[in-house]
Design a protein around this motif. Structure first.
Motif, PDB file in Angstrom:
ATOM      1  N   LEU A  45      -6.765   5.714  -6.561  1.00  0.00           N
ATOM      2  CA  LEU A  45      -6.620   5.757  -5.106  1.00  0.00           C
ATOM      3  C   LEU A  45      -7.300   6.980  -4.509  1.00  0.00           C
ATOM      4  CD1 LEU A  45      -3.012   4.546  -4.247  1.00  0.00           C
ATOM      5  CD2 LEU A  45      -5.175   3.376  -3.917  1.00  0.00           C
ATOM      6  N   ILE A  57       0.835  -1.202   0.000  1.00  0.00           N
ATOM      7  CA  ILE A  57       0.000   0.000   0.000  1.00  0.00           C
ATOM      8  C   ILE A  57       0.873   1.257   0.000  1.00  0.00           C
ATOM      9  CG2 ILE A  57      -1.614   1.348   1.414  1.00  0.00           C
ATOM     10  CD1 ILE A  57      -2.832  -1.381   2.247  1.00  0.00           C
ATOM     11  N   THR A 114      -4.461  -4.344  -5.183  1.00  0.00           N
ATOM     12  CA  THR A 114      -4.628  -3.204  -4.291  1.00  0.00           C
ATOM     13  C   THR A 114      -5.752  -3.456  -3.287  1.00  0.00           C
ATOM     14  OG1 THR A 114      -3.993  -1.849  -6.173  1.00  0.00           O
ATOM     15  CG2 THR A 114      -4.841  -0.703  -4.241  1.00  0.00           C
ATOM     16  N   ALA A 148      -2.822   5.257 -10.843  1.00  0.00           N
ATOM     17  CA  ALA A 148      -2.874   5.025  -9.396  1.00  0.00           C
ATOM     18  C   ALA A 148      -3.398   6.256  -8.677  1.00  0.00           C
ATOM     19  CB  ALA A 148      -1.481   4.662  -8.879  1.00  0.00           C
ATOM     20  N   MET A 154       2.084   1.801  -3.327  1.00  0.00           N
ATOM     21  CA  MET A 154       1.028   2.344  -4.186  1.00  0.00           C
ATOM     22  C   MET A 154       0.860   3.853  -3.960  1.00  0.00           C
ATOM     23  SD  MET A 154      -0.498   0.780  -6.468  1.00  0.00           S
ATOM     24  CE  MET A 154      -0.194  -0.787  -7.202  1.00  0.00           C
TER      25      MET A 154
END
Lengths: 317, 281
Positions: free
Chosen positions: B84, B27, B261, B80, B30
């Protein structure tokens, strides 16, 4: 038991009224005038007014709501603004596809999920546990539409075992059911594992072992049966997940079901169909949970006589 | 710090959960990509290269290229940020709003509590994604509206957890003690009761992010969220679907990243729960 049944049934009524009213109001909030949409781009004012009169779109909201509720009781869900056909006629043939899909998905999910739950609970902390839990957590993490596409690519395009789209025979339910059921299977596995592990710690399990019952008997007859109460609740809650997932899965597999129709109707602002579909979904969900509550009462005498208790089932996270 | 402090205890237990540690690292990675993704990408994710469309993965293009010849690996890195931030902002909104609602509802009780809880029940009566679709139907398609939709359907779960904790802790001895020495209600709520439910909230937060990523991707897939031209994982999948027969990699990799994810957030949530819950030793 009968008293419990009627009590639960009565409690449902206000919820249904609130839900149907919310759906009704919700639909009116969608921007865009359906009469104009129906009449077409270059319709005259008279034409639009005629349509508004025809469908009662100018009546006060509470009159429209009353008509909608009265219609529901007589099986009349109004006329589709897009196709001009009765909504009930449009939904009926699609209903069976969605329902069969939900049922087959729930069926395999329950079977595999419970098996994983029991096995992982029994082998807690050893390798079957790790593998089972990895499968389960992967199941709740995988995007349904992606899994569907990958399955199509593998088993319909590369190896043409199944049809790419559509439902012609029971065989065509295989890939969509696997896709739709994966998340539920994972939920059931995770919940039954934690319930089973909890139950296995009870004294009566030790007693069952002490009186010489074989291990499978202890696990299946005593532990699993007592864990089922909680697992049932999860199944009820997950039924909604199933209906929601069907929207996406039907899209991926080109299935003519309720979910696909809902998305189409949203794009076309087909009020009456959206309204009918949301009502059916909410109604089904509430009914399934009522059913679960009743079985809950059947399995657990404490709730039956204690009055209530099952009101706040734990939300799975 | 005290050797046996609850935080130390938590760290010790959390450290034992190797899957959760790996998930946390993933994470963090990410997040790093979300911030610096565009500059890490080997190609410009927006550059079309018509001589090089739908190429399978190779050493030049790790995840292959899409229908416009764009490098899929670069697009995923760039995506991303969007994917996210959509889910994070949605879940943060539901957490804040749901927590406040649950706290007030549980503390005041009575009619207000009843109304709030009935509304939550009603929202639970709709499948998450259908509720989100309905909200997007009203507000119109678009990422911003997807955030609102996903945020709204997350509120009840936070409100319920907080209300439950509130009801349980309101009766506790230490809250009564605080009240008897004249501590203000707002202080009791936020200083004495809120921390008691914090661990459950944290677990729910992590799990909810996973759900939100899936929901946002599903909405984009249905054509209700990100535009097909956006660098967003769900939208990439939705477009790639048209080339499933000839270029399966255009679907495979964006989906794989979404899954990993979400998996990471779920594993982190599991790890946090096990480490924070005194029931698990």
């Amino acid at each position: 038991m009968l008293r419990y049944f009627f009590k639960r049934l009565l409690q449902m009524i206000p919820l249904l009224v609130v839900v149907s009213f919310l759906i009704f109001m919700f639909i009116r909030m969608i921007p865009g005038d359906p009469a104009r949409l129906l009449a077409g781009q270059d319709a005259t004012v008279e034409e639009i007014e005629k349509i508004q009169r025809l469908y009662g779109l100018n009546d006060p909201l509470f009159v429209q709501y009353g008509r909608y509720i009265a219609g529901l009781f007589s099986g009349d869900m109004g006329t589709s603004l897009r196709t001009g056909r009765p909504v009930a006629d449009m939904l009926l043939p699609r209903y069976s596809a969605t329902f069969t899909l939900a049922l087959t998905s729930m069926g395999w999910a329950l079977l595999i999920g419970l098996t994983i739950g029991v096995v992982t609970a029994v082998f807690r902390g050893r390798w079957p546990d790790y593998i089972g839990m990895l499968v389960a957590v992967a199941g709740i993490s995988v995007p349904g539409f992606w899994m569907g596409l990958v399955l199509i690519q593998r088993f319909a395009v590369e190896m043409p075992i199944f049809a790419v789209t559509g439902l012609r025979s029971m065989k065509d339910f295989v890939l969509p059911s696997i896709t739709l059921g994966a998340g539920i299977m994972a939920m059931i596995a995770r919940n039954s594992r934690s319930e089973m592990s909890e139950t296995m710690r009870h004294d009566y399990i030790r007693t069952a072992r002490a009186k010489g019952l074989s291990e499978p008997e202890v696990i299946l007859k005593h532990a699993l049966r007592n864990s089922m109460v909680q697992v049932m609740t999860i199944i009820g809650l997950q039924f909604g997940f199933l209906l929601g997932g069907s929207v996406v899965v039907e899209r991926v597999f080109g299935i003519a079901g309720l979910g696909g129709l809902l998305v189409d109707s949203i794009f076309f602002r087909d009020y009456t169909v959206i309204q009918a579909e949301l009502t059916i979904f909410a109604f089904l969900f509430i009914m399934v949970n009522l059913l679960v509550d009743l079985m809950y009462g059947l399995l657990n005498p404490k709730i039956r006589y204690g009055g209530g208790g099952a009101d706040e089932p734990e939300q799975p996270v | 710090m005290n050797r046996n402090s609850p935080f130390r205890e938590f760290l010790r237990k959390f450290w034992r959960r190797k899957t959760a540690i790996i998930a946390l690292i993933f994470i963090l990675m990410m997040f790093f990509i979300a911030v610096f993704g565009a500059s890490l990408a080997p190609y410009d994710p927006k550059t079309y290269e018509y001589s090089n469309t739908l190429q399978p993965p190779s050493s030049a293009h790790l995840f292959g290229t899409d229908e416009f010849g764009r490098d899929i690996y670069s697009r995923i890195l760039a995506g991303a940020r969007l994917s996210l931030s959509v889910s994070l902002s949605a879940v943060t909104f539901s957490a804040v709003f749901g927590t406040v609602l649950g706290l007030i509802s549980g503390y005041i009780g009575g009619l207000f509590d009843n109304i709030v809880m009935r509304v939550c029940d009603t929202m639970f009566a709709f499948p998450d994604i259908i509720l989100a679709i309905a909200i997007v139907a009203i507000l119109g398609p678009g990422l911003q509206n997807v955030i609102i939709a996903v945020a709204v359907f997350g509120i009840p779960s936070f409100a319920r957890i907080m209300r439950g904790a509130m009801l349980a802790l309101k009766q506790s001895l230490y809250v009564e003690a605080a009240r008897s020495i004249g501590v203000k209600s707002s202080r009791i709520i936020f200083v004495h009761i809120f921390p008691g439910a914090f661990s459950t909230m944290l677990v729910n937060y992590s799990m909810r992010i996973g759900t939100a990523i899936l929901a946002a991707a599903s909405l984009s897939f249905l054509g209700l969220g990100a535009k097909p031209t956006d660098d967003e994982w769900g939208a990439m999948l939705s477009v790639g679907r048209n080339y499933l027969g000839t270029a399966p990699h255009a679907v495979l990799f964006p989906g794989l990243v979404i899954m990993l994810t979400v998996l990471a957030f779920n594993l982190l949530g599991d790890g946090l729960r096990d480490a924070l819950d005194p029931k698990y030793k």
